[in-house]
Design a protein around this motif. Structure first.
Motif, mmCIF file in Angstrom:
data_model
loop_
_atom_site.group_PDB
_atom_site.id
_atom_site.type_symbol
_atom_site.label_atom_id
_atom_site.label_comp_id
_atom_site.label_asym_id
_atom_site.label_seq_id
_atom_site.Cartn_x
_atom_site.Cartn_y
_atom_site.Cartn_z
ATOM 1 N N ALA A 1 1.143 -0.970 -0.081
ATOM 2 C CA ALA A 1 0.073 -0.535 -0.113
ATOM 3 C C ALA A 1 1.081 1.499 -0.319
ATOM 4 C CB ALA A 1 -0.688 0.100 1.630
ATOM 5 N N GLY A 2 1.017 2.015 -1.443
ATOM 6 C CA GLY A 2 1.838 3.235 -1.209
ATOM 7 C C GLY A 2 1.728 4.243 -0.158
ATOM 8 N N ALA A 3 0.282 4.654 0.462
ATOM 9 C CA ALA A 3 0.003 5.378 1.317
ATOM 10 C C ALA A 3 -0.358 5.590 2.397
ATOM 11 C CB ALA A 3 -0.643 6.485 0.633
ATOM 12 N N ASP A 4 0.512 3.964 3.091
ATOM 13 C CA ASP A 4 0.277 3.372 3.974
ATOM 14 C C ASP A 4 0.266 4.320 5.336
ATOM 15 O OD1 ASP A 4 -0.367 1.338 6.548
ATOM 16 O OD2 ASP A 4 0.050 -0.278 5.373
ATOM 17 N N LYS A 5 -0.842 4.350 6.743
ATOM 18 C CA LYS A 5 0.252 5.019 7.581
ATOM 19 C C LYS A 5 1.045 3.822 8.309
ATOM 20 C CE LYS A 5 -1.561 10.069 6.295
ATOM 21 N NZ LYS A 5 -2.816 10.208 6.687
ATOM 22 N N ASN A 6 0.391 3.115 8.791
ATOM 23 C CA ASN A 6 0.209 1.709 9.215
ATOM 24 C C ASN A 6 1.825 1.392 9.802
ATOM 25 O OD1 ASN A 6 -2.359 2.896 10.154
ATOM 26 N ND2 ASN A 6 -3.003 0.295 10.417
ATOM 27 N N ILE A 7 2.244 0.796 8.402
ATOM 28 C CA ILE A 7 3.442 0.118 7.390
ATOM 29 C C ILE A 7 3.877 0.241 6.988
ATOM 30 C CG2 ILE A 7 4.535 -2.056 7.613
ATOM 31 C CD1 ILE A 7 1.642 -3.590 7.742
ATOM 32 N N PRO A 8 5.053 1.854 7.383
ATOM 33 C CA PRO A 8 5.486 2.334 6.406
ATOM 34 C C PRO A 8 5.538 1.440 4.993
ATOM 35 C CG PRO A 8 6.963 3.192 8.363
ATOM 36 C CD PRO A 8 5.746 1.538 8.236
ATOM 37 N N LEU A 9 5.441 1.960 3.338
ATOM 38 C CA LEU A 9 6.462 1.474 2.616
ATOM 39 C C LEU A 9 7.189 1.030 2.846
ATOM 40 C CD1 LEU A 9 5.152 0.869 -0.458
ATOM 41 C CD2 LEU A 9 5.760 3.297 -1.383
ATOM 42 N N PRO A 10 8.228 1.853 2.607
ATOM 43 C CA PRO A 10 9.590 1.023 2.439
ATOM 44 C C PRO A 10 9.973 0.041 3.856
ATOM 45 C CG PRO A 10 10.000 3.274 2.864
ATOM 46 C CD PRO A 10 8.683 3.195 2.931
ATOM 47 N N ALA A 11 8.777 -0.712 4.770
ATOM 48 C CA ALA A 11 9.031 -1.796 5.278
ATOM 49 C C ALA A 11 8.428 -2.539 4.721
ATOM 50 C CB ALA A 11 8.240 -1.103 6.641
ATOM 51 N N GLN A 12 7.140 -2.428 4.082
ATOM 52 C CA GLN A 12 6.205 -3.867 3.508
ATOM 53 C C GLN A 12 7.588 -4.149 2.533
ATOM 54 O OE1 GLN A 12 2.716 -2.531 2.104
ATOM 55 N NE2 GLN A 12 2.462 -0.937 3.229
ATOM 56 N N LYS A 13 8.360 -3.555 0.989
ATOM 57 C CA LYS A 13 9.338 -3.183 0.373
ATOM 58 C C LYS A 13 10.521 -4.574 1.184
ATOM 59 C CE LYS A 13 8.807 0.201 -2.605
ATOM 60 N NZ LYS A 13 9.490 1.749 -3.170
#
Length: 270
Positions: A220-232
């Motif tokens: 999710a590109g605008a995620d405020k719970n799990i930042p995008l860099p963490a997801q990547k």
């Protein structure tokens, strides 16, 4: 025919019928379990995360069913990673045939710790989700990169054991969790959210299922719970077979962009 002979014939017929119905099991003879039909579609098992419930998968389930998939939204207890994974294992035991596990948010940590790994589980799909390595906790991963604003939106409710249930304040729910979801729908989501026990977010994960089961990731590109860099980071480390980044999507990407999520699930299902 002599009466005795008629009785004998009836008994023989009855025994023949019983053997036909019950087969070897009637007489304690071992036999192989029938194989699942070739090409059988897997059941899609969906595991929600914190601040949500099974209804958060409704748009995804509707689309999966139209494509001919059976789908099950599991009630995730949100009490602790390992105990929640045990509850998922128990649910999986009652599902026949292959399974694709889909986890959102904290639900990703739960599917990572599933024990019923092979051959039932065909694939793992992470949707804006945690995919911890052994020893890692969800809270640790959320803080690994800057950008999460979840902490300042939480309202704790003390529990008898000294831990807390965590809710997102309803007035802040949409901006934090579901910014791209219509306001009325987000208000309902805020009212029906299920709390997570704070200890669950700090609990260390076990041996990861993604180390041995193929995985797919929706970010999710605008995620405020799990930042995008963490997801990547988690997708790359987890050996993602395919990663889809949804620009502008909130943490509730399965609600706001269900078609994108479903397409990747179908791809993972093979």
């Amino acid at each position: 025919m002599h009466p005795h002979n008629r009785v004998t014939v009836r008994i023989a017929a009855l025994l023949t019928a019983l053997v036909a119905v019950a087969g070897p099991a009637l007489f304690g003879t071992s036999h192989a379990v029938a194989a699942h039909p070739a090409g059988q579609k897997p059941t899609i098992v969906l595991v929600h995360g914190a601040f949500a419930d099974g209804s958060s998968w409704t748009p995804v389930i509707e689309r999966l069913q139209r494509r001919g998939f059976a789908a099950v939204a599991v009630a995730n207890p949100l009490r602790g990673v390992l105990s929640d994974a045990d509850a998922l294992d128990a649910r999986l035991a009652g599902i026949d045939g292959p399974v694709v596990l889909v986890g959102h948010s904290y639900g990703g940590a739960v599917i990572t710790n599933v024990k019923a790994r092979s051959p039932k589980i065909k694939a793992l799909v992470y949707v804006a989700a945690f995919a911890p390595a052994e020893g890692e906790a969800a809270a640790e991963l959320a803080a690994k990169y800057p950008g999460s604003t979840l902490g300042e939106t939480l309202a704790p409710v003390p529990l008898p054991d000294g831990s807390n249930d965590l809710y997102i304040k309803p007035s802040l729910f949409r901006q934090q969790f579901a910014a791209d979801v219509p306001a009325r729908q987000a208000a309902v989501m805020a009212s029906t959210q299920r709390p997570i026990r704070d200890a669950a977010l700090g609990e260390a994960s076990g041996k990861p299922a993604w180390a041995s089961i193929p995985s797919w990731f929706v970010l999710a590109g605008a995620d405020k719970n799990i930042p995008l860099p963490a997801q990547k980071f988690m997708a790359e480390r987890g050996g993602s077979r395919a990663t889809v980044t949804v620009k502008g999507a909130s943490h509730a990407v399965a609600v706001s962009r269900p078609e994108t999520v479903v397409k990747l699930i179908v791809r993972a299902a093979g």
